[in-house]
Write an enzyme that holds these catalytic residues in place. Structure first.
Site, PDB file in Angstrom:
ATOM      1  N   ASP B  10      28.996  55.873  51.117  1.00 53.52           N
ATOM      2  CA  ASP B  10      28.895  54.820  52.255  1.00 53.52           C
ATOM      3  C   ASP B  10      29.510  53.673  52.353  1.00 53.52           C
ATOM      4  OD1 ASP B  10      27.127  53.498  50.109  1.00 53.52           O
ATOM      5  OD2 ASP B  10      25.177  54.633  50.446  1.00 53.52           O
ATOM      6  N   SER B  11      28.600  53.044  52.814  1.00 52.88           N
ATOM      7  CA  SER B  11      29.357  50.863  52.788  1.00 52.88           C
ATOM      8  C   SER B  11      29.506  50.731  52.058  1.00 52.88           C
ATOM      9  CB  SER B  11      28.316  50.429  53.947  1.00 52.88           C
ATOM     10  OG  SER B  11      27.379  50.255  52.856  1.00 52.88           O
ATOM     11  N   ILE B  12      28.935  51.661  50.424  1.00 49.79           N
ATOM     12  CA  ILE B  12      29.636  50.416  49.255  1.00 49.79           C
ATOM     13  C   ILE B  12      31.005  50.963  49.244  1.00 49.79           C
ATOM     14  CG2 ILE B  12      29.429  50.277  47.097  1.00 49.79           C
ATOM     15  CD1 ILE B  12      25.871  50.723  47.376  1.00 49.79           C
TER      16      ILE B  12
END
Lengths: 243, 243
Positions: B10-12
Site C-alpha cells: 500500500d502507501s507505505i
C-alpha cells in the site's frame, strides 16, 4: 508492461539511490507510471561504457526503455600524469564514444528519449583535499581534475547532443549559476550532495516533461483507491485494467 | 537478465522512494545486483490487491521476480463506523487474501522468496490529530485505527507466513521494542519517518541475507573499474560478460 527509464552512467548515477538521490526522486515522481532502472558504474568512462551497451540495451529487446539518461564524462576528464590517469579519455574519443552510444540507443528504439548529461563542475580545492586523504603525504599537489578541463568535456557532450537532435542537461553550467555551488552541490569536489542531486533531478524532470513524459499526464497503472466502489470493487478493475 | 525484487503493498510501499525511504535504500544496497520494482498502491487493502495480482505477477512470465515483499494490512485494519470504513477488511478475509497472494506467487515461481510484512504500529494520538486536519470540526473524536486492532492483523499476517513456511517481518512488534517509537518511527501516526523506513529496510535486508540473497555475496553484473586493464579493456569484459 510499464514503460522503463534507464539511468546509464558512472558513480554519480550509481549513487543516485542514496538518501536524497536523483534516481530515487525520479522513481518517486514516476511511481505507478514508469519503472526506473539504475545502470550506474562507479569509475567507468565512456570508453568502458561501450563494452556494456549490447548487454544493457540489446538490439533484440522487444521492450526497450522509453527514456535513457547517459551520464559519463566526469572520469573521462581525469587529467593525464595524475593518479586517475587510467581513466583519462581524450576529448575527441569521449565525443565519439557518446556518438556511438546515441547511435546504438537509436537503433535499439528510434523513439527512445535520450538525455545526455554533462559532468558536474569540479571544486578543485576539495578534490585536492580528497586526494590527500587516501594518499597521505604521497598525494600529488596537483588536482586530479580541473574545472576548466571538465567544462570542455561538458561542452563536447552538449555538442554531440545537438548533432543528433537529442536532449541534454548542461550540469556543469547550470550548477555554476548558483553562488557557493562548490560546497552546496558537491560533497567531495566531484560527487553530489542532496542539493546537487536535486539539481539533476529537476533538470531531468524538465526534459522528460518537455517531451512526452510528463508524470502528471501519464496514466497511472491501476485505479486510485477512491475510484474503487467498496460495494463492487471488481467494476473499476474490469473497466480499467484491460491489459 | 538481472534478478528482480518486487515491493508489493500500500502507501507505505508507494512512498518508499522518498528521501530516506526503504525502497530506495534497498535499490542502493542491491545496485548492480538486482532491480527493485515498486508496486505500491496508496489506500489499497489486501482485498483490492487481489485484482492486481495477475497483472503484476502474470503466471506466464518467463522471468518472475526472485523476491517479493507483500505489505498490506494497515488499511484493512481501519475500523468500521469511521471515515476509513470503506477500507476495512475483516480479519479472516485479510488472512485469506494473504493466503491467495502467497499461493499465487508460489504458482508464479516456486522458488520466489516471499516476505510478508505486517502493518506498523499505530500512534492513536497522532492519527486523531491527523484526522482532525482534513475534517476540521466534523472530525470524529474516535481514531480511524487503534494499535490494538492493528496488532491483531499483524499477528494474522505472521500466522499466514508460518502456515506457508514463508518469511515475515513483524514490524508491529519490532518497532514497539524501541522507546518513543510513536514519534521516532511514525510521521502521522501511521506512515513512516526516515527512521521508520530504516527499520523496514534493515529487517527486509536481514531476511534477504538470511536466505540466498545477501547483496555482498551476489555477483555484480560487470567488472569493477579497477579490474579493467586500461591498456586492454576488452580482456576483462570478454572473460566476464558471457551473458
Amino acid at each position: 508492461m510499464r514503460p522503463q527509464f534507464v539511468l546509464f552512467g558512472d558513480s554519480i548515477t550509481e549513487l543516485s539511490f542514496k538518501s536524497g538521490g536523483w534516481g530515487a526522486s525520479l522513481t518517486d515522481t514516476y511511481s505507478r507510471k514508469a519503472d526506473i532502472l539504475v545502470r550506474g558504474y562507479d569509475g567507468y568512462t565512456s570508453r568502458w561504457a561501450l563494452f556494456l551497451l549490447h548487454h544493457i540495451f540489446p538490439l533484440t529487446s522487444s521492450t526497450p526503455p522509453v527514456a535513457t539518461t547517459v551520464f559519463f564524462g566526469a572520469n573521462d576528464a581525469a587529467l593525464t600524469g595524475r593518479y586517475s590517469e587510467r581513466q583519462h579519455v581524450p576529448l575527441d574519443e569521449y565525443k565519439e564514444n557518446l556518438r556511438k552510444i546515441v547511435r546504438h540507443l537509436k537503433e535499439c528504439s528510434p523513439t527512445m528519449l535520450i538525455v545526455l548529461i554533462t559532468p558536474p563542475p569540479i571544486d578543485e580545492e576539495w578534490q585536492q583535499q580528497y586526494a590527500a586523504s587516501p594518499h597521505g603525504e604521497k598525494a600529488m599537489k596537483l588536482p586530479e581534475r580541473t574545472n576548466e578541463v571538465t567544462g570542455i568535456y561538458a561542452n563536447g557532450c552538449v555538442e554531440v547532443a545537438k548533432e543528433f537532435g537529442v536532449s541534454s542537461v548542461n550540469l556543469w553550467s547550470k550548477m555554476q549559476e548558483i553562488q557557493g555551488w562548490q560546497k552546496k552541490f558537491l560533497s567531495d569536489g566531484l560527487h553530489l550532495t542532496p542539493e546537487g542531486n536535486r539539481v539533476v533531478y529537476e533538470e531531468v524532470v524538465k526534459v522528460l516533461s518537455g517531451a512526452w513524459l510528463s508524470a502528471p499526464e501519464m496514466p497511472a497503472d491501476f485505479p486510485h483507491h477512491l475510484e474503487i466502489d467498496p460495494e463492487n470493487p471488481a467494476k473499476v478493475f474490469q473497466e480499467r485494467c484491460l491489459l
